[in-house]
Design a protein around this motif. Structure first.
Motif, PDB file in Angstrom:
ATOM      1  N   ILE A 100       0.864  -1.180   0.000  1.00 30.69           N
ATOM      2  CA  ILE A 100       0.000   0.000   0.000  1.00 30.69           C
ATOM      3  C   ILE A 100       0.897   1.226   0.000  1.00 30.69           C
ATOM      4  O   ILE A 100       1.850   1.304   0.781  1.00 30.69           O
ATOM      5  CB  ILE A 100      -0.930   0.018   1.232  1.00 30.69           C
ATOM      6  CG1 ILE A 100      -1.884  -1.180   1.202  1.00 30.69           C
ATOM      7  CG2 ILE A 100      -1.717   1.322   1.293  1.00 30.69           C
ATOM      8  CD1 ILE A 100      -2.680  -1.349   2.469  1.00 30.69           C
ATOM      9  N   SER A 105      -6.171   5.534   1.270  1.00 36.16           N
ATOM     10  CA  SER A 105      -7.460   5.589   1.936  1.00 36.16           C
ATOM     11  C   SER A 105      -7.478   4.549   3.046  1.00 36.16           C
ATOM     12  O   SER A 105      -7.184   3.377   2.786  1.00 36.16           O
ATOM     13  CB  SER A 105      -8.587   5.295   0.934  1.00 36.16           C
ATOM     14  OG  SER A 105      -9.736   4.838   1.604  1.00 36.16           O
ATOM     15  N   GLU A 108      -9.310   1.541   2.124  1.00 31.01           N
ATOM     16  CA  GLU A 108      -8.584   0.635   1.238  1.00 31.01           C
ATOM     17  C   GLU A 108      -7.709  -0.307   2.062  1.00 31.01           C
ATOM     18  O   GLU A 108      -7.613  -1.502   1.773  1.00 31.01           O
ATOM     19  CB  GLU A 108      -7.706   1.419   0.261  1.00 31.01           C
ATOM     20  CG  GLU A 108      -6.872   0.520  -0.664  1.00 31.01           C
ATOM     21  CD  GLU A 108      -5.791   1.264  -1.416  1.00 31.01           C
ATOM     22  OE1 GLU A 108      -5.092   0.609  -2.203  1.00 31.01           O
ATOM     23  OE2 GLU A 108      -5.637   2.481  -1.204  1.00 31.01           O
ATOM     24  N   ARG A 112      -7.845  -4.340   2.077  1.00 31.72           N
ATOM     25  CA  ARG A 112      -6.686  -5.178   1.771  1.00 31.72           C
ATOM     26  C   ARG A 112      -6.427  -6.177   2.899  1.00 31.72           C
ATOM     27  O   ARG A 112      -6.086  -7.330   2.657  1.00 31.72           O
ATOM     28  CB  ARG A 112      -5.438  -4.314   1.572  1.00 31.72           C
ATOM     29  CG  ARG A 112      -5.519  -3.306   0.439  1.00 31.72           C
ATOM     30  CD  ARG A 112      -5.238  -3.938  -0.915  1.00 31.72           C
ATOM     31  NE  ARG A 112      -5.038  -2.900  -1.923  1.00 31.72           N
ATOM     32  CZ  ARG A 112      -3.859  -2.419  -2.287  1.00 31.72           C
ATOM     33  NH1 ARG A 112      -2.756  -2.879  -1.753  1.00 31.72           N
ATOM     34  NH2 ARG A 112      -3.775  -1.485  -3.199  1.00 31.72           N
TER      35      ARG A 112
END
Length: 225
Positions: A100, A105, A108, A112
């Motif tokens: 990442i 975000s 997000e 994940r």
């Protein structure tokens, strides 16, 4: 028993933000702000997953990832502001499960984390009704056969066996050609393009194989939360 998510991050605001979002998603978290604290902590605890920043005081994330992988297979998602391709590839080849990049975000990150943990759950049913017969190099999706070459089958199996994990082109090349012949990145991209086209003919509503800029490819399964 619920094992915590270990957040290794030296920026307090980012660590607090990640902790808040993960708590709201039902996860417990522990925060460490130095790389040289991690291995002592891991000797006493078993996290479900590690969110590992690369730029850390004491010991950097790449060193830590390599060291952790020698001893355990705890999933690791690396978090970094350094987007150079070499760092991404090095991190993945050291055993990271995902990457990442900052700024990100928080939603997000939670997504994940869920994806990585989901694919590690024992007995998880194949997603998308994808069936792979390794002995016969046959693949079907939603009951419809995919007419794949041997190389395409190997690529699909490698990606689909670990949905959500990013594979570098070099990792995919090693799977495609076990004789270690020299092939270019374009060869991998060409095979992936053909594989995507064949899958799209069967499930046109969703692209399942995704490009990750500067890194490689991953398979995202159609799994509902």
């Amino acid at each position: 028993m619920h094992h915590p998510i270990l957040i290794v991050e030296d920026e307090p605001k980012i660590a607090a933000l990640l902790g808040d979002y993960l708590h709201n998603a039902g996860f417990e978290t522990t925060h460490l702000d130095r790389g040289d604290q991690v291995e002592d902590w891991l000797a006493q605890h078993t996290p479900a997953l590690i969110l590992l920043d690369i730029m850390l005081p004491g010991k950097d994330g790449l060193e830590l990832c390599k060291s952790i992988r020698r001893r355990r297979d705890t999933p690791i998602i690396m978090v970094t502001a350094r987007v150079e391709e070499i760092d991404r590839l090095l991190g993945l080849e050291l055993g990271a499960d995902d990457y990442i990049c900052k700024p990100f975000s928080p939603r997000e990150v939670v997504a994940r984390v869920k994806t990585v943990l989901r694919r590690l759950q024992p007995g998880t049913a194949p997603a998308d009704d994808l069936s792979l017969d390794e002995a016969g190099y046959r693949a079907t999706i939603k009951g419809r056969q995919l007419d794949l070459t041997a190389v395409e089958f190997k690529l699909l199996k490698m990606l689909a066996d670990q949905p959500g994990r990013i594979f570098s082109r070099s990792q995919l090349m090693d799977t495609m050609y076990t004789d270690h012949r020299i092939v270019s990145d374009r060869t991998v991209d060409s095979h992936i393009k053909k594989l995507r086209k064949k899958i799209a003919e069967r499930v046109p509503e969703r692209e399942l194989i995704h490009s990750v800029y500067g890194v490689g490819y991953k398979y995202e399964a159609l799994v509902e939360d």
